[in-house]
Design a protein around this motif. Sequence first.
Motif, PDB file in Angstrom:
ATOM      1  N   GLY A   1       0.800  -0.980  -0.168  1.00  0.00           N
ATOM      2  CA  GLY A   1      -0.120   0.036   0.113  1.00  0.00           C
ATOM      3  C   GLY A   1       0.864   1.155   0.289  1.00  0.00           C
ATOM      4  O   GLY A   1       0.867   2.140  -0.363  1.00  0.00           O
ATOM      5  N   VAL A   2       1.930   1.003   1.199  1.00  0.00           N
ATOM      6  CA  VAL A   2       3.014   2.333   1.031  1.00  0.00           C
ATOM      7  C   VAL A   2       3.531   2.400  -0.476  1.00  0.00           C
ATOM      8  O   VAL A   2       3.470   3.923  -0.908  1.00  0.00           O
ATOM      9  N   ALA A   3       3.896   1.437  -1.128  1.00  0.00           N
ATOM     10  CA  ALA A   3       4.655   1.224  -2.221  1.00  0.00           C
ATOM     11  C   ALA A   3       3.804   2.298  -3.226  1.00  0.00           C
ATOM     12  O   ALA A   3       4.123   3.067  -4.394  1.00  0.00           O
ATOM     13  N   ILE A   4       2.216   1.532  -3.420  1.00  0.00           N
ATOM     14  CA  ILE A   4       1.809   2.215  -4.668  1.00  0.00           C
ATOM     15  C   ILE A   4       1.205   4.401  -4.200  1.00  0.00           C
ATOM     16  O   ILE A   4       2.013   4.961  -5.485  1.00  0.00           O
ATOM     17  N   VAL A   5       1.585   4.460  -3.147  1.00  0.00           N
ATOM     18  CA  VAL A   5       1.396   5.982  -3.548  1.00  0.00           C
ATOM     19  C   VAL A   5       3.080   6.389  -3.350  1.00  0.00           C
ATOM     20  O   VAL A   5       2.936   7.152  -3.768  1.00  0.00           O
ATOM     21  N   VAL A   6       3.639   5.806  -2.860  1.00  0.00           N
ATOM     22  CA  VAL A   6       4.783   6.626  -3.517  1.00  0.00           C
ATOM     23  C   VAL A   6       5.440   6.462  -4.391  1.00  0.00           C
ATOM     24  O   VAL A   6       6.136   7.221  -5.298  1.00  0.00           O
ATOM     25  N   ILE A   7       4.734   5.387  -5.485  1.00  0.00           N
ATOM     26  CA  ILE A   7       5.110   5.425  -7.058  1.00  0.00           C
ATOM     27  C   ILE A   7       3.815   6.045  -7.452  1.00  0.00           C
ATOM     28  O   ILE A   7       4.704   7.007  -8.792  1.00  0.00           O
ATOM     29  N   ALA A   8       2.657   6.231  -7.033  1.00  0.00           N
ATOM     30  CA  ALA A   8       1.574   7.642  -7.608  1.00  0.00           C
ATOM     31  C   ALA A   8       2.282   8.796  -7.251  1.00  0.00           C
ATOM     32  O   ALA A   8       2.979   9.962  -8.678  1.00  0.00           O
ATOM     33  N   ILE A   9       2.775   9.110  -6.669  1.00  0.00           N
ATOM     34  CA  ILE A   9       3.857  10.590  -6.140  1.00  0.00           C
ATOM     35  C   ILE A   9       4.719  10.666  -6.847  1.00  0.00           C
ATOM     36  O   ILE A   9       5.092  11.914  -7.292  1.00  0.00           O
ATOM     37  N   THR A  10       5.663   9.651  -7.204  1.00  0.00           N
ATOM     38  CA  THR A  10       7.060   9.935  -7.633  1.00  0.00           C
ATOM     39  C   THR A  10       6.334  10.570  -8.778  1.00  0.00           C
ATOM     40  O   THR A  10       6.699  11.122 -10.155  1.00  0.00           O
ATOM     41  N   ILE A  11       5.687   9.585  -9.903  1.00  0.00           N
ATOM     42  CA  ILE A  11       4.949   9.743 -10.997  1.00  0.00           C
ATOM     43  C   ILE A  11       4.794  11.433 -11.198  1.00  0.00           C
ATOM     44  O   ILE A  11       4.767  11.999 -12.705  1.00  0.00           O
ATOM     45  N   ARG A  12       3.574  11.651 -10.643  1.00  0.00           N
ATOM     46  CA  ARG A  12       2.736  12.839 -10.941  1.00  0.00           C
ATOM     47  C   ARG A  12       4.133  13.695 -10.666  1.00  0.00           C
ATOM     48  O   ARG A  12       3.962  14.800 -11.331  1.00  0.00           O
ATOM     49  N   ARG A  13       5.380  13.269 -10.105  1.00  0.00           N
ATOM     50  CA  ARG A  13       6.144  14.932  -9.462  1.00  0.00           C
ATOM     51  C   ARG A  13       6.786  14.861 -10.973  1.00  0.00           C
ATOM     52  O   ARG A  13       7.870  15.780 -11.589  1.00  0.00           O
ATOM     53  N   ILE A  14       7.058  13.971 -11.857  1.00  0.00           N
ATOM     54  CA  ILE A  14       8.320  13.780 -12.572  1.00  0.00           C
ATOM     55  C   ILE A  14       7.295  14.430 -13.703  1.00  0.00           C
ATOM     56  O   ILE A  14       8.122  14.679 -14.677  1.00  0.00           O
ATOM     57  N   VAL A  15       6.345  13.915 -14.085  1.00  0.00           N
ATOM     58  CA  VAL A  15       5.417  14.621 -15.709  1.00  0.00           C
ATOM     59  C   VAL A  15       4.612  15.574 -15.512  1.00  0.00           C
ATOM     60  O   VAL A  15       4.281  16.249 -16.624  1.00  0.00           O
ATOM     61  N   ARG A  16       4.100  16.306 -13.904  1.00  0.00           N
ATOM     62  CA  ARG A  16       3.375  17.171 -13.851  1.00  0.00           C
ATOM     63  C   ARG A  16       4.189  18.259 -15.528  1.00  0.00           C
ATOM     64  O   ARG A  16       3.014  19.230 -15.062  1.00  0.00           O
ATOM     65  N   ASP A  17       5.406  18.628 -15.534  1.00  0.00           N
ATOM     66  CA  ASP A  17       5.703  19.845 -16.163  1.00  0.00           C
ATOM     67  C   ASP A  17       6.019  19.431 -16.896  1.00  0.00           C
ATOM     68  O   ASP A  17       7.157  19.849 -18.504  1.00  0.00           O
ATOM     69  N   LEU A  18       5.712  17.671 -17.930  1.00  0.00           N
ATOM     70  CA  LEU A  18       6.409  17.682 -19.475  1.00  0.00           C
ATOM     71  C   LEU A  18       5.363  17.325 -20.012  1.00  0.00           C
ATOM     72  O   LEU A  18       4.685  16.746 -20.960  1.00  0.00           O
ATOM     73  N   GLY A  19       4.095  18.321 -20.721  1.00  0.00           N
ATOM     74  CA  GLY A  19       3.084  18.277 -20.822  1.00  0.00           C
ATOM     75  C   GLY A  19       2.824  17.476 -21.333  1.00  0.00           C
ATOM     76  O   GLY A  19       1.407  17.374 -20.621  1.00  0.00           O
ATOM     77  N   TYR A  20       2.408  17.735 -22.768  1.00  0.00           N
ATOM     78  CA  TYR A  20       1.317  16.387 -23.035  1.00  0.00           C
ATOM     79  C   TYR A  20       2.019  14.835 -22.565  1.00  0.00           C
ATOM     80  O   TYR A  20       1.006  14.326 -22.348  1.00  0.00           O
ATOM     81  N   VAL A  21       2.793  14.599 -22.529  1.00  0.00           N
ATOM     82  CA  VAL A  21       2.923  13.324 -21.134  1.00  0.00           C
ATOM     83  C   VAL A  21       2.350  13.688 -20.281  1.00  0.00           C
ATOM     84  O   VAL A  21       1.912  12.807 -19.580  1.00  0.00           O
ATOM     85  N   SER A  22       1.881  14.560 -19.422  1.00  0.00           N
ATOM     86  CA  SER A  22       1.482  14.828 -18.208  1.00  0.00           C
ATOM     87  C   SER A  22      -0.382  14.602 -18.578  1.00  0.00           C
ATOM     88  O   SER A  22      -0.988  13.325 -17.773  1.00  0.00           O
ATOM     89  N   ARG A  23      -0.662  14.693 -19.397  1.00  0.00           N
ATOM     90  CA  ARG A  23      -1.883  14.593 -20.062  1.00  0.00           C
ATOM     91  C   ARG A  23      -2.255  12.994 -20.389  1.00  0.00           C
ATOM     92  O   ARG A  23      -3.157  12.606 -19.532  1.00  0.00           O
ATOM     93  N   VAL A  24      -1.721  12.271 -20.757  1.00  0.00           N
ATOM     94  CA  VAL A  24      -1.467  11.127 -21.119  1.00  0.00           C
ATOM     95  C   VAL A  24      -1.349  10.321 -20.175  1.00  0.00           C
ATOM     96  O   VAL A  24      -2.294   9.096 -19.805  1.00  0.00           O
TER      97      VAL A  24
END
Length: 373
Positions: A332-355
């Motif tokens: 459960g903790v790993a799922i949260v950590v993975i999701a937050i990490t992905i969000r922080r990586i892609v949130r400024d990457l334009g179309y990648v963020s939308r996809v």
Amino acid sequence: MLDHTTVGATERGSRSAGANERDLSFDFVKGVLIILVIMGHLLQSVIYRDTDGFWLSPYFKSIYMFHMPLFMAISGYLSSGAIVRKSFTRGVNDRAGQLLLPMIFWCALIWAAKFFVIAPLSSLTGELLDFSMEFIGTYWFIWAAFASFLLIKLFTTSNRLSMCIIGASAIVVAFVPITLSIAPLVRYTYPFFCLGFLFAQSIAWQTSVILRHKSLLMVLLSMVTCLCFLAWGKETYAYNNLVLIHDAQSAKQVLLMFAGSGAASAVAMQFMFQCWRVGCSVRAARFVAVELGQSTLLLYLVQGAVFRLMDLIKFGELWDLTTRIAVAGVLGVAIVVIAITIRRIVRDLGYVSRVVVGAPPRSGLLKSQSVIN
């Protein structure tokens, strides 16, 4: 579900007057609900691995009585602004991009992991069929949210009659005898989307009546929730009764399901609002609201991929309960950590963020002064 950008309106009704700040109380509720979604799947996939015991678990029952109905009601409430203000074409196009585009990406990711790493198939036809089943079934709630938005958008073409039509459609859709694929789950959750939308349209005197009798309503709804909890059984879940009435017993189970879900959703919503009012300054509460509540779509997509792939792997048959609980906690903790990490990586990457996450890049939001995630 999910994020304000996915199933929520860009502004709540109160924001239309010019408020510029996001209401974190709804984010907090959504954050708690997505935690419950993950916990429910952990109970099913790890704690009760390869058994049907989870149907009778009081913890599983406590979660599943209300978490998806309440999520759908919040979705309807937060979607009301987009439904009312946007044109049909723009509203549907925006919703499809926000929900269906990232779902396609994550379904393709699951498919690639399955067939190139875990369980490759030799038949192209078999692979395409399995992908289509994955696409429809893995993220059924996204389909339910999109279908509900589409139906409500259709029914709001006539301002004078739309509220009555929406109320009637909730009953018709709930009890139409269609059991194909995920149709029962869409029929189960659609009335709650309608309820949330109608609450967002409530006029002042209706709201004042509810507020005036709020304490009495909460007592009555709490009593109904407790009674329904005691009567709840395996056949009360939409997954098993398929929201289908064919005799007196099935009618009892379906009506019990709707009554219990409605009452429990109202009680849980009020309880979580109170928790936010008391603990809104606490760091843990703000983490739930900001990091989880504003990333519910991504969390739903990540946990869906994780649990879908886990179904294909044999593990834990000889683990004792303590080990299963420990593994469930770590996962459960790993799922949260993975999701937050992905969000922080892609949130400024334009179309990648939308996809990937179904949201525009953060820079675009800051420029437009948007209150959505």
